[in-house]
Design an enzyme around this catalytic site. Structure first.
Site, PDB file in Angstrom:
ATOM      1  N   GLY A 181      13.716   1.223  22.614  1.00  0.00           N
ATOM      2  CA  GLY A 181      12.764   1.614  23.610  1.00  0.00           C
ATOM      3  C   GLY A 181      12.992   3.135  23.624  1.00  0.00           C
ATOM      4  O   GLY A 181      11.826   3.896  23.657  1.00  0.00           O
ATOM      5  N   HIS A 182      14.112   3.514  23.853  1.00  0.00           N
ATOM      6  CA  HIS A 182      14.606   4.964  24.190  1.00  0.00           C
ATOM      7  C   HIS A 182      14.089   5.651  22.975  1.00  0.00           C
ATOM      8  O   HIS A 182      13.537   6.627  22.751  1.00  0.00           O
ATOM      9  CB  HIS A 182      16.052   5.192  24.458  1.00  0.00           C
ATOM     10  CG  HIS A 182      16.359   4.697  25.893  1.00  0.00           C
ATOM     11  ND1 HIS A 182      17.214   3.356  25.866  1.00  0.00           N
ATOM     12  CD2 HIS A 182      16.074   4.894  27.053  1.00  0.00           C
ATOM     13  CE1 HIS A 182      17.743   3.017  27.244  1.00  0.00           C
ATOM     14  NE2 HIS A 182      16.657   3.939  27.881  1.00  0.00           N
TER      15      HIS A 182
ATOM     16  N   GLY B  58       8.465   5.706  29.506  1.00  0.00           N
ATOM     17  CA  GLY B  58       8.123   4.259  28.833  1.00  0.00           C
ATOM     18  C   GLY B  58       7.135   3.875  29.718  1.00  0.00           C
ATOM     19  O   GLY B  58       7.354   3.706  30.801  1.00  0.00           O
TER      20      GLY B  58
ATOM     21  N   LYS C   4       7.016   0.599  30.177  1.00  0.00           N
ATOM     22  CA  LYS C   4       7.875  -0.600  30.786  1.00  0.00           C
ATOM     23  C   LYS C   4       7.942  -0.346  32.299  1.00  0.00           C
ATOM     24  O   LYS C   4       7.801  -1.304  33.054  1.00  0.00           O
ATOM     25  CB  LYS C   4       9.298  -0.788  30.098  1.00  0.00           C
ATOM     26  CG  LYS C   4       9.724  -2.343  30.370  1.00  0.00           C
ATOM     27  CD  LYS C   4      11.126  -2.420  29.826  1.00  0.00           C
ATOM     28  CE  LYS C   4      12.188  -1.645  30.854  1.00  0.00           C
ATOM     29  NZ  LYS C   4      12.867  -2.323  31.658  1.00  0.00           N
TER      30      LYS C   4
HETATM   31  P1  AMP Z   1      16.145   4.194  31.340  1.00  0.00           P
HETATM   32  O1  AMP Z   1      17.149   4.922  30.559  1.00  0.00           O
HETATM   33  O2  AMP Z   1      16.084   2.733  31.758  1.00  0.00           O
HETATM   34  O3  AMP Z   1      15.977   5.106  32.778  1.00  0.00           O
HETATM   35  O4  AMP Z   1      14.869   4.763  30.632  1.00  0.00           O
HETATM   36  C1  AMP Z   1      14.730   5.993  29.981  1.00  0.00           C
HETATM   37  C2  AMP Z   1      13.173   5.891  29.588  1.00  0.00           C
HETATM   38  O5  AMP Z   1      13.060   4.908  28.438  1.00  0.00           O
HETATM   39  C3  AMP Z   1      12.078   5.647  30.687  1.00  0.00           C
HETATM   40  O6  AMP Z   1      11.070   6.451  30.679  1.00  0.00           O
HETATM   41  C4  AMP Z   1      11.806   4.181  30.473  1.00  0.00           C
HETATM   42  O7  AMP Z   1      10.619   3.756  30.977  1.00  0.00           O
HETATM   43  C5  AMP Z   1      11.979   4.268  28.963  1.00  0.00           C
HETATM   44  N1  AMP Z   1      12.294   2.723  28.469  1.00  0.00           N
HETATM   45  C6  AMP Z   1      13.188   2.000  28.686  1.00  0.00           C
HETATM   46  N2  AMP Z   1      12.871   0.649  28.204  1.00  0.00           N
HETATM   47  C7  AMP Z   1      11.879   0.825  27.200  1.00  0.00           C
HETATM   48  C8  AMP Z   1      11.186   0.059  26.582  1.00  0.00           C
HETATM   49  N3  AMP Z   1      11.496  -1.252  26.250  1.00  0.00           N
HETATM   50  N4  AMP Z   1       9.982   0.557  25.788  1.00  0.00           N
HETATM   51  C9  AMP Z   1       9.521   1.696  25.885  1.00  0.00           C
HETATM   52  N5  AMP Z   1      10.315   2.681  26.587  1.00  0.00           N
HETATM   53  C10 AMP Z   1      11.344   2.185  27.310  1.00  0.00           C
END
Ligand code: AMP
Length: 291
Positions: free
Chosen positions: A36-37, A147, A149
């Protein structure tokens, strides 16, 4: 790839990039990177001259009793991945660097933050908007990638950037899923095998909702009830919320007329997982956001 840990070095570096006319793309993360990242990083790589990613597990967006201390971390692996994906800079400040003294300034977006995750996690979005505003002032990007999500987070940050005239393009990127449909999340690392199987019910319940809309059901309460029943039938799940709201302003809806957001937060074992889909009447559901 340059690794920068101090605010002043990051600002100096971005100033130099801007002076030479480079367009800076920025992907903020809390690390423990997954596909995702990576999808955000690839998109930002394609759109910009210079690409900055950050890894910072932000203490101020975790509430008391939440998983700040146990949040998964693997800086070595994340660094290699960022290098492979073509990041020019990885910004990894410490908590002391970001919050060196008693900060008394908070960035707060009203309205949008009062429902869904904002209602269950008081103060969470103030932590998010404050750290993202700080990161924007440090990295000074032209474009930043988030994301879908975290659909509510994307809306809140878009609104902050607009209201505060930040002049940064906020790009929402589709949810990346495992082959079986589970939305990728760093928190999936908390799941034991049997919980991982139960967690699939989040995606299945979104599919059930899409099917109901396809069959002409437009009453949000009827769909929420069915979604809750699907999730509740799996062991190890505990629903935090299941909610259908207006996809633009997150206001509650009495009927689905156009585009509605179905958002859910569910505890599976110790992990609090979120997922969502956009329900569209007469449209291709789930493709424009948060599919
Ligand atoms: P986090 O590290 O969880 O704070 O996420 C960092 C970025 O990655 C944020 O913009 C999230 O929305 C995005 N993100 C996390 N999981 C996913 C996913 N499965 N698909 C797309 N983007 C994601």
């Amino acid at each position: 790839m340059k690794i920068i840990t101090t605010i002043s070095q990051m600002q100096d570096h971005s100033d130099r990039l801007r002076d030479q006319g480079d367009r800076i793309g920025f992907v903020p993360t809390m690390g423990y990177l997954h596909e995702g990242h990576a999808s955000l990083i690839r998109k930002a790589r394609d759109d910009n001259h210079a690409l900055v990613a950050s890894i910072f597990v932000n203490p101020t967006q975790f509430g008391p009793g939440e998983d700040y201390n146990s949040y998964p971390r693997d800086l070595e692996r994340d660094t290699s991945l960022c290098r492979e994906l073509g990041c020019d800079v990885l910004f990894t400040p410490s908590a002391e660097e970001m919050y060196p003294r008693d900060n008394v300034t908070t960035v707060s977006v009203a309205g949008l933050t009062e429902t869904l995750c904002g209602a269950s996690r008081p103060g969470h979005f103030d932590g998010v908007t404050t750290v993202v505003a700080k990161l924007f002032n440090i990295v000074r990007p032209h474009m930043a990638y988030f994301g879908l999500k975290d659909y509510q987070q994307y809306l809140v940050i878009s609104r902050m950037a607009k209201d505060l005239d930040m002049n940064i393009g906020i790009v929402g990127c589709p949810t990346v899923r495992e082959n079986d449909g589970l939305a990728m999340s760093s928190r999936n690392a908390y799941l034991y095998d049997d919980e991982r199987a139960s967690a699939l019910t989040l995606f299945r319940s979104l599919e059930a909702a899409r099917e109901m809309v396809k069959q002409g059901i437009t009453d949000p309460r009827v769909i929420e009830t069915e979604v809750s029943a699907v999730i509740g039938s799996e062991p190890a799940t505990r629903i935090d919320y299941v909610s259908i709201v207006d996809a633009q302003n997150l206001a509650s809806l009495s009927i689905i007329e156009d585009r509605a957001l179905l958002a859910l937060a569910v505890y599976v074992g110790e992990a609090r997982l979120i997922d969502n889909t956009v329900l569209e009447i007469n449209g291709k559901q789930g493709t424009r956001a948060g599919s």
